[in-house]
Motif scaffolding. Sequence first.
Motif, PDB file in Angstrom:
ATOM      1  N   SER A 170       0.833  -1.203   0.000  1.00 27.19           N
ATOM      2  CA  SER A 170       0.000   0.000   0.000  1.00 27.19           C
ATOM      3  C   SER A 170       0.869   1.255   0.000  1.00 27.19           C
ATOM      4  N   VAL A 171       1.948   1.210   0.760  1.00 26.02           N
ATOM      5  CA  VAL A 171       2.865   2.346   0.807  1.00 26.02           C
ATOM      6  C   VAL A 171       3.541   2.546  -0.544  1.00 26.02           C
ATOM      7  N   VAL A 172       3.932   1.454  -1.181  1.00 27.10           N
ATOM      8  CA  VAL A 172       4.555   1.544  -2.505  1.00 27.10           C
ATOM      9  C   VAL A 172       3.571   2.098  -3.520  1.00 27.10           C
ATOM     10  N   ALA A 173       2.317   1.638  -3.463  1.00 24.28           N
ATOM     11  CA  ALA A 173       1.303   2.074  -4.423  1.00 24.28           C
ATOM     12  C   ALA A 173       1.036   3.574  -4.337  1.00 24.28           C
ATOM     13  N   ALA A 174       1.308   4.160  -3.178  1.00 29.86           N
ATOM     14  CA  ALA A 174       1.089   5.600  -3.009  1.00 29.86           C
ATOM     15  C   ALA A 174       2.215   6.436  -3.622  1.00 29.86           C
ATOM     16  N   GLY A 175       3.232   5.773  -4.184  1.00 24.48           N
ATOM     17  CA  GLY A 175       4.332   6.489  -4.820  1.00 24.48           C
ATOM     18  C   GLY A 175       5.438   6.897  -3.863  1.00 24.48           C
ATOM     19  N   SER A 176       5.594   6.140  -2.770  1.00 22.67           N
ATOM     20  CA  SER A 176       6.528   6.539  -1.725  1.00 22.67           C
ATOM     21  C   SER A 176       7.993   6.385  -2.104  1.00 22.67           C
ATOM     22  N   VAL A 177       8.329   5.327  -2.845  1.00 25.59           N
ATOM     23  CA  VAL A 177       9.754   5.024  -3.051  1.00 25.59           C
ATOM     24  C   VAL A 177      10.476   6.135  -3.812  1.00 25.59           C
ATOM     25  N   PRO A 178      10.005   6.575  -4.979  1.00 30.64           N
ATOM     26  CA  PRO A 178      10.714   7.673  -5.650  1.00 30.64           C
ATOM     27  C   PRO A 178      10.782   8.940  -4.804  1.00 30.64           C
ATOM     28  N   ALA A 179       9.702   9.225  -4.065  1.00 26.34           N
ATOM     29  CA  ALA A 179       9.697  10.424  -3.224  1.00 26.34           C
ATOM     30  C   ALA A 179      10.707  10.306  -2.082  1.00 26.34           C
ATOM     31  N   LEU A 180      10.858   9.110  -1.529  1.00 27.11           N
ATOM     32  CA  LEU A 180      11.837   8.910  -0.464  1.00 27.11           C
ATOM     33  C   LEU A 180      13.256   9.006  -1.000  1.00 27.11           C
ATOM     34  N   VAL A 181      13.488   8.563  -2.228  1.00 25.16           N
ATOM     35  CA  VAL A 181      14.814   8.699  -2.829  1.00 25.16           C
ATOM     36  C   VAL A 181      15.157  10.179  -3.006  1.00 25.16           C
ATOM     37  N   VAL A 182      14.183  10.971  -3.442  1.00 20.42           N
ATOM     38  CA  VAL A 182      14.403  12.415  -3.569  1.00 20.42           C
ATOM     39  C   VAL A 182      14.711  13.020  -2.199  1.00 20.42           C
ATOM     40  N   LEU A 183      13.980  12.578  -1.178  1.00 21.55           N
ATOM     41  CA  LEU A 183      14.238  13.081   0.175  1.00 21.55           C
ATOM     42  C   LEU A 183      15.641  12.701   0.627  1.00 21.55           C
ATOM     43  N   PHE A 184      16.060  11.482   0.320  1.00 24.15           N
ATOM     44  CA  PHE A 184      17.421  11.059   0.660  1.00 24.15           C
ATOM     45  C   PHE A 184      18.458  11.951  -0.012  1.00 24.15           C
ATOM     46  N   ALA A 185      18.163  12.399  -1.227  1.00 26.48           N
ATOM     47  CA  ALA A 185      19.114  13.217  -1.981  1.00 26.48           C
ATOM     48  C   ALA A 185      19.109  14.676  -1.538  1.00 26.48           C
ATOM     49  N   SER A 186      18.301  15.014  -0.522  1.00 24.53           N
ATOM     50  CA  SER A 186      18.268  16.388  -0.034  1.00 24.53           C
ATOM     51  C   SER A 186      19.567  16.715   0.699  1.00 24.53           C
ATOM     52  N   ALA A 187      19.704  17.975   1.044  1.00 28.87           N
ATOM     53  CA  ALA A 187      20.930  18.430   1.702  1.00 28.87           C
ATOM     54  C   ALA A 187      20.884  18.272   3.213  1.00 28.87           C
ATOM     55  N   TRP A 188      19.751  17.797   3.746  1.00 30.01           N
ATOM     56  CA  TRP A 188      19.567  17.755   5.198  1.00 30.01           C
ATOM     57  C   TRP A 188      19.825  16.354   5.730  1.00 30.01           C
ATOM     58  N   ARG A 189      20.747  16.262   6.665  1.00 26.77           N
ATOM     59  CA  ARG A 189      21.121  14.957   7.223  1.00 26.77           C
ATOM     60  C   ARG A 189      19.930  14.265   7.884  1.00 26.77           C
ATOM     61  N   SER A 190      19.128  15.014   8.640  1.00 26.44           N
ATOM     62  CA  SER A 190      17.987  14.414   9.320  1.00 26.44           C
ATOM     63  C   SER A 190      16.977  13.856   8.321  1.00 26.44           C
ATOM     64  N   CYS A 191      16.815  14.533   7.189  1.00 23.32           N
ATOM     65  CA  CYS A 191      15.918  14.031   6.142  1.00 23.32           C
ATOM     66  C   CYS A 191      16.486  12.768   5.511  1.00 23.32           C
ATOM     67  N   GLN A 192      17.790  12.741   5.297  1.00 22.31           N
ATOM     68  CA  GLN A 192      18.421  11.555   4.726  1.00 22.31           C
ATOM     69  C   GLN A 192      18.215  10.345   5.628  1.00 22.31           C
ATOM     70  N   GLU A 193      18.414  10.549   6.931  1.00 20.18           N
ATOM     71  CA  GLU A 193      18.253   9.439   7.871  1.00 20.18           C
ATOM     72  C   GLU A 193      16.807   8.949   7.908  1.00 20.18           C
ATOM     73  N   ALA A 194      15.850   9.878   7.897  1.00 19.18           N
ATOM     74  CA  ALA A 194      14.441   9.489   7.901  1.00 19.18           C
ATOM     75  C   ALA A 194      14.084   8.733   6.627  1.00 19.18           C
TER      76      ALA A 194
END
Length: 289
Positions: A170-194
């Motif tokens: 269900s989480v995958v179907a909501a489009g979470s994985v690409p969005a989480l990869v973008v969040l990982f690529a952010s400049a914020w360490r706390s966002c990367q860890e989350a």
Amino acid sequence: MADMVSRSSPEQGLRSTDSAARLRAVREIKNNVIGNKYKKLQFLHVLPLLVEVLVTSSDSEFLIQAAAAIGSLVYGVEDGVKTILACDGAVTSLLKALTSSDPRVVVAAARALKLLYKSPQAPREPLLQPAVLEHLVALLQHWQEPSTAVAEAAASLLAHCCASPAEAESVVAAGSVPALVVLFASAWRSCQEAAVDALSAVTGHSQAACLQLLQSTAPLQQHTGRQAAAQLSTAPLQQQKASASLQQWHQQRPLWQEQPPPPPPKQQQQQQPGPTSAVQQLVQLMKQR
């Protein structure tokens, strides 16, 4: 006497018909309980009244103060969690506040939900509604705002929605994985860890999530370099058929649990990639940045 700070005065203020008095009472409770477990235990009895404020008010200041007070009262206090879950509309009202047009309300609600869902008692069912999951995924984009709390909280809540293969799908179907990869690529360490925590949770139960993760290399090319992205893109799991149906996957063991073929004589057996191997590579990339 009315101005005295006592256990009963905030409760009286919350019951007041005067909006200014109610707001003062909510703020007083919040200021008293933040970081003080003894005060939290003292004020647990007002949680239903704070939920009432949250449910009935449309004023931003009330919502911000009530959400902050509720978040503090449930953090690290399991009796507080039990009390809040017994209140009708508590979780749904916090989720509704995530849709507010006031970004301050969204931040306060996101923080309160993140604190609430640190408890194993917190129910996953409200989060697993398709509309809620889609909104949480949309909130992952808020890392560019002055406060990264919203994106971090959204990732944390998504991680809590992956306790089983069905939930992870269900989480995958909501489009979470690409969005989480973008969040990982952010400049914020706390966002990367989350983001890494959420990706680890969802890939642990979903083959589709693994495949999407390994195919979502564009943000990594932009933020971590072509060589690192190329290493991810050539990972063995990407060679699996992305078009395999979820039904077939349910009928078989996940590919990462199959036994590898026996090694040729006198050759060292190669280690097969696990379900979170791609996530581990992301962690290594994060450590190098």
